[in-house]
Design a protein around this motif. Sequence first.
Motif, short mmCIF file in Angstrom:
data_model
loop_
_atom_site.label_atom_id
_atom_site.label_comp_id
_atom_site.label_asym_id
_atom_site.label_seq_id
_atom_site.Cartn_x
_atom_site.Cartn_y
_atom_site.Cartn_z
N ARG A 30 0.83 -1.21 0.00
CA ARG A 30 0.00 0.00 0.00
C ARG A 30 0.87 1.26 0.00
NH1 ARG A 30 -2.71 3.43 3.81
NH2 ARG A 30 -4.92 3.75 3.29
N ARG A 31 1.94 1.23 0.78
CA ARG A 31 2.84 2.39 0.89
C ARG A 31 3.66 2.58 -0.38
NH1 ARG A 31 8.03 2.81 3.16
NH2 ARG A 31 7.90 0.74 4.12
N MET A 32 4.06 1.52 -1.02
CA MET A 32 4.96 1.60 -2.17
C MET A 32 4.23 1.70 -3.51
SD MET A 32 7.86 1.58 -0.68
CE MET A 32 8.98 1.36 -2.05
N ALA A 33 2.92 1.50 -3.51
CA ALA A 33 2.18 1.42 -4.78
C ALA A 33 2.34 2.66 -5.64
CB ALA A 33 0.70 1.16 -4.49
N GLY A 34 2.41 3.83 -5.00
CA GLY A 34 2.52 5.06 -5.77
C GLY A 34 3.76 5.12 -6.64
N GLY A 35 4.81 4.40 -6.28
CA GLY A 35 6.05 4.43 -7.05
C GLY A 35 6.18 3.32 -8.07
N ASP B 9 -4.97 4.34 -8.45
CA ASP B 9 -6.36 4.60 -8.06
C ASP B 9 -6.59 4.00 -6.68
OD1 ASP B 9 -9.12 4.43 -7.62
OD2 ASP B 9 -9.55 4.35 -9.76
N PRO B 10 -6.84 4.82 -5.65
CA PRO B 10 -6.99 4.31 -4.27
C PRO B 10 -8.04 3.20 -4.16
CG PRO B 10 -6.82 6.69 -4.26
CD PRO B 10 -6.95 6.29 -5.68
N ALA B 11 -9.15 3.34 -4.85
CA ALA B 11 -10.22 2.33 -4.75
C ALA B 11 -9.77 1.00 -5.34
CB ALA B 11 -11.48 2.84 -5.46
N LYS B 12 -9.13 1.06 -6.51
CA LYS B 12 -8.67 -0.18 -7.16
C LYS B 12 -7.53 -0.82 -6.37
CE LYS B 12 -10.12 1.16 -11.82
NZ LYS B 12 -9.70 1.48 -13.21
N LEU B 13 -6.68 0.02 -5.80
CA LEU B 13 -5.58 -0.50 -4.98
C LEU B 13 -6.14 -1.22 -3.76
CD1 LEU B 13 -2.60 -0.71 -4.12
CD2 LEU B 13 -2.84 1.57 -3.09
N GLU B 14 -7.13 -0.61 -3.11
CA GLU B 14 -7.71 -1.22 -1.92
C GLU B 14 -8.40 -2.54 -2.25
OE1 GLU B 14 -7.71 -1.11 2.09
OE2 GLU B 14 -6.81 0.32 0.71
N ASP C 213 11.21 -6.22 -6.63
CA ASP C 213 11.01 -6.17 -5.18
C ASP C 213 10.25 -7.44 -4.77
OD1 ASP C 213 9.89 -5.66 -2.58
OD2 ASP C 213 10.20 -3.52 -2.90
N SER C 214 10.93 -8.32 -4.04
CA SER C 214 10.34 -9.62 -3.69
C SER C 214 9.06 -9.48 -2.88
CB SER C 214 11.36 -10.47 -2.92
OG SER C 214 11.77 -9.81 -1.74
N ALA C 215 8.98 -8.46 -2.02
CA ALA C 215 7.77 -8.28 -1.20
C ALA C 215 6.59 -7.87 -2.07
CB ALA C 215 8.03 -7.23 -0.13
N LEU C 216 6.82 -6.96 -3.01
CA LEU C 216 5.75 -6.55 -3.92
C LEU C 216 5.32 -7.73 -4.78
CD1 LEU C 216 7.07 -3.08 -5.18
CD2 LEU C 216 5.48 -3.52 -3.31
N LEU C 217 6.28 -8.50 -5.25
CA LEU C 217 5.99 -9.65 -6.11
C LEU C 217 5.15 -10.68 -5.37
CD1 LEU C 217 6.34 -11.13 -8.78
CD2 LEU C 217 8.51 -12.04 -7.91
N GLN C 218 5.46 -10.89 -4.09
CA GLN C 218 4.71 -11.89 -3.32
C GLN C 218 3.24 -11.49 -3.21
OE1 GLN C 218 6.43 -12.86 0.47
NE2 GLN C 218 4.72 -14.18 1.07
N VAL C 219 2.97 -10.21 -3.04
CA VAL C 219 1.58 -9.75 -2.97
C VAL C 219 0.85 -10.04 -4.28
CG1 VAL C 219 0.10 -7.70 -2.80
CG2 VAL C 219 2.03 -7.97 -1.25
N ILE C 220 1.49 -9.74 -5.41
CA ILE C 220 0.85 -9.96 -6.71
C ILE C 220 0.68 -11.45 -6.98
CG2 ILE C 220 1.13 -9.65 -9.21
CD1 ILE C 220 0.36 -7.12 -7.61
N GLN C 221 1.70 -12.26 -6.62
CA GLN C 221 1.60 -13.71 -6.83
C GLN C 221 0.43 -14.29 -6.04
OE1 GLN C 221 5.58 -14.87 -5.69
NE2 GLN C 221 6.21 -15.15 -7.83
N THR C 222 0.26 -13.81 -4.82
CA THR C 222 -0.82 -14.31 -3.98
C THR C 222 -2.17 -13.83 -4.49
OG1 THR C 222 0.63 -14.31 -2.05
CG2 THR C 222 -1.75 -14.33 -1.64
N TYR D 126 8.11 -4.39 -14.11
CA TYR D 126 9.51 -4.60 -13.70
C TYR D 126 9.76 -4.10 -12.28
CZ TYR D 126 10.78 -5.81 -18.52
OH TYR D 126 10.88 -6.42 -19.75
N ASP D 127 9.07 -3.02 -11.89
CA ASP D 127 9.21 -2.52 -10.53
C ASP D 127 8.73 -3.56 -9.52
OD1 ASP D 127 10.21 -0.09 -11.39
OD2 ASP D 127 8.25 0.89 -11.44
N ILE D 128 7.71 -4.30 -9.89
CA ILE D 128 7.20 -5.36 -9.01
C ILE D 128 8.18 -6.52 -8.97
CG2 ILE D 128 5.34 -7.05 -8.72
CD1 ILE D 128 3.46 -4.97 -10.00
N LEU D 129 8.69 -6.92 -10.12
CA LEU D 129 9.63 -8.05 -10.19
C LEU D 129 10.93 -7.75 -9.44
CD1 LEU D 129 9.08 -8.99 -13.94
CD2 LEU D 129 8.48 -10.41 -11.95
#
Length: 767
Positions: A658-663, A713-718, A673-682, A668-671
């Motif tokens: 949630r904190r890093m989504a704006g950047g 988009d805050p709603a889509k992110l949430e 960062d292992s923590a960001l990637l884990q959220v997307i994989q899940t 590739y930005d997701i790939l």
Amino acid sequence: MVYTYIDYNLITRDMKLSLQRTADQAQVARETAYYKENIGKVTSIDAFMDDYQLYSYAMKAHGLEDMTYAKAFMRKVLESDLSDDTSYANKLTDDRYRNFAMAFSFSQGTAVVQSSAQEEDVIGLYKQTMADQEAAVGTDTAYFNAAMDKITTVDQLWQNDKLKNYVLTAYGFDPKYMSYEHFKGIVTSDVNDSSSYVNTQAASYKQGLQARIDSIVSTASAEDLANSASSARKQIAQYQSAINNAPDYTTLAAAFNFQTDGTLSAGDLPMTNDQKSTTSTSYIFAQPRTSSSAALSTKSYYESAMANVTSISGIKSNSTLFSYIVTAYGLPSGTLTTTFENIVTSDLSDPNSYANTQGGQYSAVYKKIAADFNFQADGTLVSGKAAQTTTQMASTSAGWMALYNDKQDAADETLISSFQTLMQTVTDVDSFLADTKITSLVLKAFGLENEGDTARKLKKVLTSDLSDPKSYANSLKDSRYTDLVKAFNFNADGSLGTPTLAQSESEILLTAKSYVVAKSQFGTADDKTKATEESKYYSSTMEKVESLDDFLSNKRLVDFVLVANGLDPDKVEPGYLRKMFESDLDDPKNFVNTEPDTRYRELVASFNFNTEGQIVKPEEGIQTRRGLLETQDLYYNQTLEEQEGEDNAGVRLALYFRRMAGGIGNAYDILADSALLQVIQTAFSIPEEMSSADVDVQYAYINRVLDTQDLQDPAKLEKLLVRFASLYDIDNNSDVSPAEIIMSGSGGTGISADTLLSLTQLRTGGA
């Protein structure tokens, strides 16, 4: 129970409150208080790194806690010049290091005598002052011509300083050294009467000087009188020079028609039109600069006076006419009257004449002058013929109008060029004041050239602290001096300081970079180019902003700052933003600190405005107000995420995403960062085996299941994070209790039991 979703929802439904609870924890509060109290005392990288409590706090805040040990590496990061794209921090692929360096200003404040904007302002002020002086000549002359006819006595003239000063300046006298008695004696004299005041005074003055010479001659030895280096010979030379250059008051006396008692005869004016014309022309030529109106006045005088010229002597004896001609034809200022005579008395049909054989680089000019005048070889005119025909006179006047200000313009450009070059050599206030070319331009720019200020006084002015109402510059109660201080960056000890700007250099750089990232994150190469150009405008224009009103009145600047801080300009009212800036950042109950969106607080903190909208010099330190707030907020976030992660790693992952989504600009930005990637994989049930695939394959797959632009988009992110939290619990065998999920929802941020059931079926492959 779906622990991850419930805990995440409880935290984020009021994120500001959750962070405040973290900040209020005893240990966190102590660590933050120590940081805030001591970071401002740090003046070097060594001091920063040697204070482990400060250094570790900052490293943890920026997500670099595991690199705290690598001091040599981090030193190179902090020493980087972030304005240089090839610097160490900028070349690292992990943006955390660049952001860490950006939070501190070890290399961002540049001590300079002037910023480029300050230099531009001084040069612009100089040009405007010169233009104003030129315009004033025309204004003063118009006043002189109108007001002089209303004068009826010498006393009235003396009491009108504007008229009196105009007249005295025209005839070469300094008003400061003219007494009333002397002035009245002169202007009421009859120049044709040898016993009049003006004639007896002049004779008496010269006789006195001659008497002193005679006295020296009678007492000095023959040897002294023969020796040019002796004091006797030097004194004689000085007195003789004074006699030769004795002030000629007769021209001033001849300019007026007053009677001996200082009044006018019935029907007389103090000056005839011819007398006024002569006086105004003399005034114009007495000025260091010639204005366009003055040039036209001089042109009129020339054309009128030339009609009465009957021989070359009429020009040679009239300095105004001669100067006009020299200027009109572009001749050197040192041209002699004899040279002019030789030219205009030449016979152009004779190949051996002076005009045809002399002149060198001016040979064509000599021929042009000879052709424009009608004098015979003896300097006279053929009976009935004018010195110039209408056509010839028009040719001369055209040259005058084209060239009358060329020399002064060239002199200005030379002075400005010298100023710009010499300013680069200034090392302190003393070297600044020691250079007469620099001070000449500066004093003229601020209208101080005639104040007679000593270097000592100017030094006290330039090293004044304008924020102190008792400082020397403020005590003078003269805006010219305070404006002078603002134009330079001298410290109290005379050394060079950093410019006091609406935003510090590091903040301008950070804002500009953030804008480019925001605009090009999902844009084209053309978008990035436009964003880069816009950032150049911002960086240069911000140096010129002088107040909050100045900033807020420029919508282009305001929109730039809002975009750079992740805010939509179309959704921010100007009045709302003004309330933010007029809030006290140090008061937790003030408007800007009660706004749920903390981006406003960091935006306001990035500027050096006080609550009245004035620019104030920021306190010395390695962090700006924004940098300090950012570090503090990041520390709270990191601590909250760590503490929540101790009980549930899924909550930490969701909060971090949630904190890093704006950047996140692309997959590739997701790939990366292992923590960001884990959220997307899940969230999208991407098999772990996919991590072994080629990066481009993973990139393409993520783009199929996710539009990364939706993360802005805050709603889509949430919605994405709710999906992740629910599936994370399913993956980790948490019991599903739809009733508790529904009860934990708030304001539509919860997830229904039906939705959870659908997610469970997706995970298990059910229908």
